[in-house]
Design an enzyme around this catalytic site. Structure first.
Site, PDB file in Angstrom:
ATOM      1  N   GLU A 435     -14.978  39.134   5.907  1.00 12.21           N
ATOM      2  CA  GLU A 435     -13.854  39.985   6.349  1.00 12.21           C
ATOM      3  C   GLU A 435     -12.522  39.426   5.869  1.00 12.21           C
ATOM      4  OE1 GLU A 435     -14.033  42.794   7.222  1.00 12.21           O
ATOM      5  OE2 GLU A 435     -16.166  42.836   7.698  1.00 12.21           O
TER       6      GLU A 435
HETATM    7  C1  LIG Z   1     -23.060  36.049   5.050  1.00 12.77           C
HETATM    8  C2  LIG Z   1     -22.085  36.983   4.417  1.00 12.77           C
HETATM    9  C3  LIG Z   1     -21.971  38.277   4.901  1.00 12.77           C
HETATM   10  C4  LIG Z   1     -21.103  39.179   4.286  1.00 12.77           C
HETATM   11  N1  LIG Z   1     -21.063  40.490   4.711  1.00 12.77           N
HETATM   12  C5  LIG Z   1     -20.384  41.402   3.959  1.00 12.77           C
HETATM   13  C6  LIG Z   1     -20.508  42.808   4.224  1.00 12.77           C
HETATM   14  O1  LIG Z   1     -21.167  43.235   5.180  1.00 12.77           O
HETATM   15  N2  LIG Z   1     -19.871  43.673   3.406  1.00 12.77           N
HETATM   16  C7  LIG Z   1     -19.139  43.261   2.332  1.00 12.77           C
HETATM   17  O2  LIG Z   1     -18.605  44.099   1.631  1.00 12.77           O
HETATM   18  N3  LIG Z   1     -18.988  41.942   2.066  1.00 12.77           N
HETATM   19  C8  LIG Z   1     -19.601  41.004   2.847  1.00 12.77           C
HETATM   20  N4  LIG Z   1     -19.487  39.666   2.557  1.00 12.77           N
HETATM   21  C9  LIG Z   1     -18.626  39.243   1.468  1.00 12.77           C
HETATM   22  C10 LIG Z   1     -17.394  38.509   1.951  1.00 12.77           C
HETATM   23  O3  LIG Z   1     -16.505  39.400   2.565  1.00 12.77           O
HETATM   24  C11 LIG Z   1     -16.798  37.769   0.751  1.00 12.77           C
HETATM   25  O4  LIG Z   1     -17.667  36.696   0.454  1.00 12.77           O
HETATM   26  C12 LIG Z   1     -15.402  37.267   1.023  1.00 12.77           C
HETATM   27  O5  LIG Z   1     -14.505  38.338   1.120  1.00 12.77           O
HETATM   28  C13 LIG Z   1     -14.901  36.305  -0.058  1.00 12.77           C
HETATM   29  O6  LIG Z   1     -15.121  36.809  -1.344  1.00 12.77           O
HETATM   30  P1  LIG Z   1     -15.850  35.890  -2.435  1.00 12.77           P
HETATM   31  O7  LIG Z   1     -17.090  35.364  -1.804  1.00 12.77           O
HETATM   32  O8  LIG Z   1     -15.980  36.643  -3.671  1.00 12.77           O
HETATM   33  O9  LIG Z   1     -14.882  34.658  -2.620  1.00 12.77           O
HETATM   34  P2  LIG Z   1     -13.665  34.618  -3.650  1.00 12.77           P
HETATM   35  O10 LIG Z   1     -12.855  35.862  -3.530  1.00 12.77           O
HETATM   36  O11 LIG Z   1     -14.180  34.254  -4.972  1.00 12.77           O
HETATM   37  O12 LIG Z   1     -12.817  33.404  -3.049  1.00 12.77           O
HETATM   38  C14 LIG Z   1     -13.074  32.031  -3.364  1.00 12.77           C
HETATM   39  C15 LIG Z   1     -11.918  31.187  -2.811  1.00 12.77           C
HETATM   40  O13 LIG Z   1     -10.686  31.594  -3.434  1.00 12.77           O
HETATM   41  C16 LIG Z   1      -9.729  31.947  -2.467  1.00 12.77           C
HETATM   42  N5  LIG Z   1      -8.931  33.091  -2.931  1.00 12.77           N
HETATM   43  C17 LIG Z   1      -9.368  34.192  -3.587  1.00 12.77           C
HETATM   44  N6  LIG Z   1      -8.349  35.036  -3.801  1.00 12.77           N
HETATM   45  C18 LIG Z   1      -7.249  34.471  -3.264  1.00 12.77           C
HETATM   46  C19 LIG Z   1      -5.883  34.847  -3.162  1.00 12.77           C
HETATM   47  N7  LIG Z   1      -5.446  36.024  -3.646  1.00 12.77           N
HETATM   48  N8  LIG Z   1      -5.033  34.010  -2.516  1.00 12.77           N
HETATM   49  C20 LIG Z   1      -5.461  32.832  -2.023  1.00 12.77           C
HETATM   50  N9  LIG Z   1      -6.731  32.414  -2.110  1.00 12.77           N
HETATM   51  C21 LIG Z   1      -7.611  33.229  -2.706  1.00 12.77           C
HETATM   52  C22 LIG Z   1     -10.524  32.302  -1.229  1.00 12.77           C
HETATM   53  O14 LIG Z   1      -9.755  32.136  -0.045  1.00 12.77           O
HETATM   54  C23 LIG Z   1     -11.692  31.340  -1.320  1.00 12.77           C
HETATM   55  O15 LIG Z   1     -11.330  30.102  -0.767  1.00 12.77           O
HETATM   56  C24 LIG Z   1     -20.315  38.749   3.191  1.00 12.77           C
HETATM   57  C25 LIG Z   1     -20.420  37.425   2.730  1.00 12.77           C
HETATM   58  C26 LIG Z   1     -21.308  36.566   3.302  1.00 12.77           C
HETATM   59  C27 LIG Z   1     -21.427  35.188   2.739  1.00 12.77           C
END
Ligand SMILES: Cc1cc2nc3c(=O)[nH]c(=O)nc-3n(C[C@H](O)[C@H](O)[C@H](O)COP(=O)(O)OP(=O)(O)OC[C@H]3O[C@@H](n4cnc5c(N)ncnc54)[C@H](O)[C@@H]3O)c2cc1C
Length: 592
Positions: A435
């Protein structure tokens, strides 16, 4: 919970709003009592089972932990899914203030289980806001009564925090429907065996739509189509995770292959309907995300509460070490040691403060929706929107600290799985990620919630805090005056940070965003501290009026601990934000 609702969140005022007339203290007390019974008896016993025996995938189907399906049926039959939803769709129409407390309980009982209703709530809310009358009539009642569940499909391999990169494609069909093609990852309860149908809300791009967020639309795509045939959406795997193991996290393939059941349809592709207008999907999804962000914050509080209760239980039982004050001539239970008491008080104060923050925000949400006066609605909406990143960011980060302290209180046994303390810590970690990570909440707080209005909402909140300080200073009690001092220092630190964020945002964005997470922590710590100050006032007044002495004294002691051990951190956070920005970006990228 009832103390917070009554004394801090203004349950009486919420019950005076049109539509919530039956939601007074008696109703709240009765609902919480039943909710506690249900979760304690049915949901909580499955928590460790889910960790040991997670959901499993076989040939496209997901089997949840034994017992989950039956528990969800009981959850649905008990009306818990419909608690906060409108009566015209089969819900009970209770305010968010009461609903949030119930959500805390189910999450305390079992975070993995609770995710299914949590996402369903979000899907219902999105359809209530943006769905057509037909969509509402067809999809909301079965979700409210728990026959169907909902999901939120945002994430793709290349689109996580940055949803402008969503690639899932929507092809318009001659009959006005669409067909979806693409891969969604990490979809919580994207496939499972607990309900007859799953309503996927999916972000996708209509062919030819503009690049970026302006080209994203929202679609409703059921697993089973209205004629009973299977849709072209398949669960190709589920993830193996650090925590919340029982909740299936699915990779969903849209429009890959044509199952025999829909072979007579015009080619492959998952049949979907547009929700709201084309290219306005992200706005609608924000409704769902805001509901879910608040609820994830509540998950943090729930988990912290459970970790705290387990730690207290262990500390009362484990015998180790003589008390330093010589009060016992033999080894005592560890709760006698001041450092164990410090850990337990930290856990307790954090949890209570974040709960107060969340329930006060929930009451503002109720007023923002139901108050007859438009100006009052607008004021409450601004307050609630400022609170959402605080509830999500602060409560989830603190839950991780609290769960870690919970392990520490257990000593070596905490590191061993049998006590359950380790599961709380593993489960807590996801809360700061999904989220929107804490950084994404902080970006929201800095950009949309603080800089956009030049800090006006933040300063209005600071003015309300100052009024509480005046009230505290007027009291005879030492605790009240000490709290006033800490709160004033915290408020000044907050105002300095607001001036920095609102003032430098355009000229030096790197400096502001270098301190975005500390700014969220500072704002959250001070606003939650304000609630603890209000709790102290209410408890002292109750005590003077002959209220439950032990309970009220515990409130005062916990508020005082918060002031002396947690609120004091506000000034160092301020220094890190205002004076420390340069150090964050001083190291050249190639030097890492
Ligand atoms: C168990 C689990 C359940 C989930 N359930 C759902 C679901 O039901 N539906 C759904 O759609 N998604 C779901 N997700 C996805 C989840 O919302 C994303 O993993 C999350 O939003 C982070 O995206 P990412 O993993 O691509 O990390 P990234 O976006 O790659 O982020 C990696 C790091 O970079 C930082 N970062 C990235 N962009 C910025 C920025 N602009 N400014 C500062 N820092 C930044 C982040 O804070 C983080 O520390 C789920 C994930 C997991 C692991």
């Amino acid at each position: 919970m009832l103390f917070v609702m009554k004394e801090l969140a203004g349950l009486d005022r919420v019950a005076a709003l049109p539509g919530y007339e039956d939601a007074g203290l008696d109703t709240a007390a009765a609902v919480l009592e039943e909710c506690a019974k249900f979760n304690e008896g049915v949901v909580a016993p499955l928590n460790a089972d889910g960790d040991l025996n997670p959901s499993s995938w076989h040939d496209g189907a997901v089997r949840t932990t034994p017992g989950f399906k039956q528990a969800f049926r009981q959850f649905a039959q008990g009306g818990w899914q419909g608690l906060q939803h409108p009566p015209e769709f089969g819900g009970q129409g209770l305010p968010k203030l009461i609903g949030a407390a119930c959500i805390e309980m189910v999450n305390s009982a079992n975070l993995s289980f609770a995710l299914c209703p949590l996402l369903t709530d979000g899907a219902i809310e999105a359809l209530l806001t943006a769905g057509s009358d037909e969509q509402k009539a067809a999809y909301i009642p079965p979700m409210v009564d728990g026959r169907w569940t909902g999901t939120m499909n945002l994430t793709e391999p290349q689109a996580g925090s940055d949803l402008s990169l969503v690639r899932t494609r929507a092809e318009p069909q001659p009959d006005g429907s669409y067909k979806l093609f693409g891969t969604k990852i990490f979809i919580t309860y994207g496939e499972h065996d607990m309900a007859d149908n799953i309503v996927h809300l999916v972000l996708a791009r209509v062919s030819g739509a503009p690049e970026g967020v302006k080209g994203i639309s929202l679609f409703l795509c059921p697993k089973v189509l209205p004629d009973g045939t299977g849709n072209d959406v398949h669960c190709v795997s589920i993830e193996h995770k650090l925590g919340i193991k029982a909740s299936p996290t699915a990779v969903l393939q849209y429009g890959d292959g044509t199952p025999a059941s829909i072979a007579d349809r015009a080619g492959p592709g998952a049949v979907a309907q547009l929700v709201g207008q084309e290219n306005r999907g992200l706005e609608t999804m924000f409704i769902m995300m805001n509901a879910a962000r608040f609820a994830v914050g509540v998950q943090g509080i729930a988990l912290a509460e459970r970790a705290y209760q387990a730690a207290v239980h262990y500390a009362r039982d484990r015998v180790q070490g003589r008390p330093v004050d010589g009060s016992l001539n033999a080894a005592a239970t560890i709760i006698h040691h001041p450092d164990v008491r410090r850990m337990l008080m930290t856990m307790r104060a954090h949890t209570e403060a974040c709960r107060a923050l969340a329930l006060v925000a929930a009451a503002a949400y109720d007023a923002a929706h139901a108050h007859p006066d438009a100006a009052v609605r607008a004021e409450n909406r601004a307050f609630y929107e400022f609170m959402v990143p605080l509830v999500k960011g602060l409560s989830t980060e603190m839950s991780l600290d609290v769960a870690s302290l919970g392990v520490q209180v257990h000593g070596g046994m905490g590191f061993i799985e049998e006590t359950g303390a380790a599961q709380f810590l593993r489960d807590a970690k996801i809360l700061t990620i999904y989220e929107g990570t804490t950084a994404i909440q902080a970006n929201d707080l800095v950009g949309r919630k603080t800089a956009r209005d030049g800090g006006a909402t933040a300063r209005a909140i600071a003015a309300r805090i100052e009024a509480t300080e005046v009230e505290l200073n007027a009291r005879a009690s030492a605790a009240g005056r000490a709290m006033a001092q800490r709160l004033a220092a915290g408020r000044r630190a907050f105002l300095d940070a607001v001036a920095f964020v609102a003032g430098q945002g355009k000229s030096d964005p790197n400096a502001v965003y270098a301190g975005s997470v500390p700014y969220l922590m500072l704002a959250g710590t001070v606003v939650a501290g304000w609630q603890m100050a209000r709790a102290l006032i209410a408890a002292e007044d109750q005590l003077a009026g002959g209220g439950d002495t032990d309970f009220m004294q515990a409130k005062i002691a916990t508020a005082r601990f918060y002031a002396d051990h947690i609120l004091v951190k506000a000034t160092s956070l301020r220094d890190a934000i205002v004076d420390g920005a340069e150090a964050v970006t001083a190291l050249a990228l190639e030097s890492f």
